[in-house]
Every structure is written in C-alpha cells, then in structure tokens.
Design a protein around this motif. Sequence first.
Motif, PDB file in Angstrom:
ATOM      1  N   LYS A  26       0.334  -1.065   0.317  1.00 33.78           N
ATOM      2  CA  LYS A  26       0.181  -0.210  -0.273  1.00 33.78           C
ATOM      3  C   LYS A  26       1.183   1.053   0.261  1.00 33.78           C
ATOM      4  O   LYS A  26       0.037   2.403   0.008  1.00 33.78           O
ATOM      5  CB  LYS A  26      -1.306  -0.122   1.165  1.00 33.78           C
ATOM      6  CG  LYS A  26      -2.584  -1.082   1.492  1.00 33.78           C
ATOM      7  CD  LYS A  26      -2.303  -1.918   2.830  1.00 33.78           C
ATOM      8  CE  LYS A  26      -3.495  -0.126   2.581  1.00 33.78           C
ATOM      9  NZ  LYS A  26      -4.055   0.221   4.001  1.00 33.78           N
ATOM     10  N   LEU A 186     -11.392 -11.425   2.434  1.00 34.70           N
ATOM     11  CA  LEU A 186     -11.264  -9.879   2.379  1.00 34.70           C
ATOM     12  C   LEU A 186     -12.120  -9.538   4.149  1.00 34.70           C
ATOM     13  O   LEU A 186     -12.002  -8.539   4.862  1.00 34.70           O
ATOM     14  CB  LEU A 186     -12.161  -8.880   1.741  1.00 34.70           C
ATOM     15  CG  LEU A 186     -10.638  -9.300   0.100  1.00 34.70           C
ATOM     16  CD1 LEU A 186     -10.931  -8.278  -1.174  1.00 34.70           C
ATOM     17  CD2 LEU A 186      -9.989  -8.321   0.608  1.00 34.70           C
ATOM     18  N   ARG A 191     -11.084  -6.391   6.029  1.00 37.69           N
ATOM     19  CA  ARG A 191      -9.792  -5.918   4.852  1.00 37.69           C
ATOM     20  C   ARG A 191     -11.263  -4.673   3.441  1.00 37.69           C
ATOM     21  O   ARG A 191     -11.956  -5.203   4.124  1.00 37.69           O
ATOM     22  CB  ARG A 191      -9.362  -6.607   3.996  1.00 37.69           C
ATOM     23  CG  ARG A 191      -8.466  -7.428   4.690  1.00 37.69           C
ATOM     24  CD  ARG A 191      -7.540  -7.471   5.867  1.00 37.69           C
ATOM     25  NE  ARG A 191      -6.495  -6.219   5.365  1.00 37.69           N
ATOM     26  CZ  ARG A 191      -5.556  -5.786   5.905  1.00 37.69           C
ATOM     27  NH1 ARG A 191      -5.327  -5.902   6.599  1.00 37.69           N
ATOM     28  NH2 ARG A 191      -4.920  -4.411   5.458  1.00 37.69           N
ATOM     29  N   ILE A 192     -10.512  -3.789   3.045  1.00 36.70           N
ATOM     30  CA  ILE A 192     -11.054  -3.185   2.090  1.00 36.70           C
ATOM     31  C   ILE A 192     -11.375  -4.472   1.097  1.00 36.70           C
ATOM     32  O   ILE A 192     -10.717  -5.313   1.116  1.00 36.70           O
ATOM     33  CB  ILE A 192      -9.783  -1.705   1.762  1.00 36.70           C
ATOM     34  CG1 ILE A 192      -9.585  -1.065   3.003  1.00 36.70           C
ATOM     35  CG2 ILE A 192     -10.396  -1.223   0.656  1.00 36.70           C
ATOM     36  CD1 ILE A 192      -8.727  -0.064   2.988  1.00 36.70           C
ATOM     37  N   ASP A 196     -12.063  -0.865   7.053  1.00 35.62           N
ATOM     38  CA  ASP A 196     -10.585  -0.818   6.980  1.00 35.62           C
ATOM     39  C   ASP A 196     -10.072  -0.901   8.098  1.00 35.62           C
ATOM     40  O   ASP A 196     -10.367  -0.309   9.063  1.00 35.62           O
ATOM     41  CB  ASP A 196     -10.844   0.638   6.897  1.00 35.62           C
ATOM     42  CG  ASP A 196      -9.658   1.210   6.131  1.00 35.62           C
ATOM     43  OD1 ASP A 196      -8.842   1.108   6.685  1.00 35.62           O
ATOM     44  OD2 ASP A 196      -9.327   2.677   6.352  1.00 35.62           O
ATOM     45  N   GLU A 271      -6.183  -3.096  -1.728  1.00 36.52           N
ATOM     46  CA  GLU A 271      -7.091  -2.145  -0.924  1.00 36.52           C
ATOM     47  C   GLU A 271      -6.207  -0.613  -1.314  1.00 36.52           C
ATOM     48  O   GLU A 271      -6.418   0.428  -1.311  1.00 36.52           O
ATOM     49  CB  GLU A 271      -5.929  -1.872   0.147  1.00 36.52           C
ATOM     50  CG  GLU A 271      -6.920  -3.665   1.414  1.00 36.52           C
ATOM     51  CD  GLU A 271      -6.300  -3.971   2.683  1.00 36.52           C
ATOM     52  OE1 GLU A 271      -5.332  -2.931   3.126  1.00 36.52           O
ATOM     53  OE2 GLU A 271      -7.168  -5.004   3.684  1.00 36.52           O
ATOM     54  N   ARG A 276     -13.121   2.119   0.283  1.00 37.74           N
ATOM     55  CA  ARG A 276     -13.955   0.986   1.639  1.00 37.74           C
ATOM     56  C   ARG A 276     -15.700   1.754   1.126  1.00 37.74           C
ATOM     57  O   ARG A 276     -15.957   2.264   1.058  1.00 37.74           O
ATOM     58  CB  ARG A 276     -13.819   1.411   2.435  1.00 37.74           C
ATOM     59  CG  ARG A 276     -15.025   0.730   3.812  1.00 37.74           C
ATOM     60  CD  ARG A 276     -14.539   1.079   5.556  1.00 37.74           C
ATOM     61  NE  ARG A 276     -15.024   0.970   6.479  1.00 37.74           N
ATOM     62  CZ  ARG A 276     -16.523   0.447   6.395  1.00 37.74           C
ATOM     63  NH1 ARG A 276     -17.589   1.583   6.049  1.00 37.74           N
ATOM     64  NH2 ARG A 276     -16.842  -0.295   6.965  1.00 37.74           N
TER      65      ARG A 276
END
Length: 303
Positions: A26, A186, A191-192, A196, A271, A276
């Motif tokens: 990220k 996810l 997870r996104i 988040d 992500e 989101r």
Amino acid sequence: MIHFVPHVLMVIAFPPLLQGMINRTKAFFGGRQGPPLFQAYYDLWRLLHKGSVVSTTTTCLFRFGPVASLVTTVFAAMLIPMGQPVTPISFTGDLLLFAYVLALGRFFLVLSALDTGSSFEGMGAAREVSFACLAEPTMFFCLLILAKVSGSLRMVELFGGSLSAESGGAGVLVLLVIASWFLLMLAENCRIPFDDPNTHLELTMIHEVIILDHSGPMLALLQLAAAIKQFVFAALVVRLAVPLNFSSAWANWLIFTAAVLGVAVLLGVVESAMARLRMTIVPHVLTAAGVIAGFGFVLLVVF
C-alpha cells in the motif's frame, strides 16, 4: 511428529509478516516509504510489555475473549494443509470443526465486547454478527463443493492441491470457490472494501469497534489472532490455486511461502485500488460471494 514442526513454526512466526507485506504494498502504490516490513512484530513485542487498563464493569469474559480468539485460530490453523499434504490434526468431518471453531472464536470475542457495557462495542458486535450471518453460509457452500469434488470430508483432501490441476467441470467449480473464498477472506479479516483495519472512526468500523477497550497483552493476543486468521484464509487460497506436487518437501514449503506472500501483495493491491464500501453496500457484496458459491453448488448438483 517431526514433519509437523515446520507447520507449527509457520503458524506461530509467519502470520505478522503478511501484514507487513500488505502495508509495504500500500505504501508503494501511495508513493510513501511506509512502515518497516517487520513492524507488526515490533508492535506485538511492545504491547506484550505494556500494562492493561480494564474497566470496573467487566468480568472474566473480557479477559477470556482474546485468549479464546487466539486459541481457536491456532486450532483452525492446525486443521489446514500448508506446504505438505498432512496436518497435525485431521479426521473425517474436520471441515465442520474448522468452520465452527472459527465461529466459536468470534462468539467469545463478541461476548468480551458486550461485557464492557459500551454502546459503541455493542454496535460493533451487532455488525460483526450480522455480517457473519452472510459470510458463514458462503464458507459452507465452498466446503460442500470441495467435499463433493474431492469425495472426502477431510480438510487435507479438500485443500490438498490436486483439485487445482483438475480440468473441465471440476476446474470451473474450483475457480468459483477460489473467487468466493477470496471475497470471504476480505470480509472475514476486515479488509478493504468491507472494512478498514486502520480506521479510528467508530461509526464506520466493524471489527475494530469490538476491541476498543482491549490494551496491552490482551490487544497483542487479538492482533496475533487476527494475523493468524488472515494467514489461514490466504493459505487455503494458495492450496486451491497452486498445485504443490513437488517431490521435495522443501520446494513445496518454499513455493507455499512465496505464494502466501503473493496473496498478501494482492491484498495490498486491492486495498490500494479500491475505497471502503458504504456500510449499506457491504451485505450486497457478501451476498454476491454467497451467490458465486451457491451457483457452483447448483452446477455440482445438476451436472
């Protein structure tokens, strides 16, 4: 028993590295340097050496929640194959134990959140349980498909790696399961685009709300349990997608480790490329994951 040592060591030591890979990926896409690759290990060490602040309204359930969460995730990790086609715990029907032991960990974690008497944690617990009602049927659909295709009720056979080499109808079903399981990974690991894990706004959080009052060693146990759960789902994606049929056990373990890190990188890419989702859209995506798995189950039954 000696061939189970790499399995146990992998479960204990490797999961926090996945979070480091996700954060570094990220950071790369965001044009930042990002935290060190081993930052998750530093955070766990720091939390284990801190004190805990416990509300006077809590009971023993509050302290038991993190312990139960860690124990259940470690137990689930002992049921799945990794770099070898054997597991420390295996018996006919262990796929049901795998699903229910993860549900048991969620149950005690929700109880520990409700034990605080906090309205925010109660809201988070309600969201956690509501979304679990959509995620768990998807998991069972995936397990049923793999059980029918493999002709077994053992996790070793379901995720043994041979199914990924199948062609024709079985190969299509496995692809549907992989797609559904990735969405499930996810969602289950917050997870996104579902949640988040780095947010600090209580009104938009799902999982992070229910651990707001935990601190010190208890928070370290929860973070380690979350890392192991994420590793378990990533490992199962790898076992479905990557055939590990090398004659050398070390080659299998090496390919498995690299593939799991690849899944972590893929999570980081997802992500980085997505935002989101709104809370009202999350159930729709979870339902879509269930529809994908359900469609595979219908194909299996009809054809």
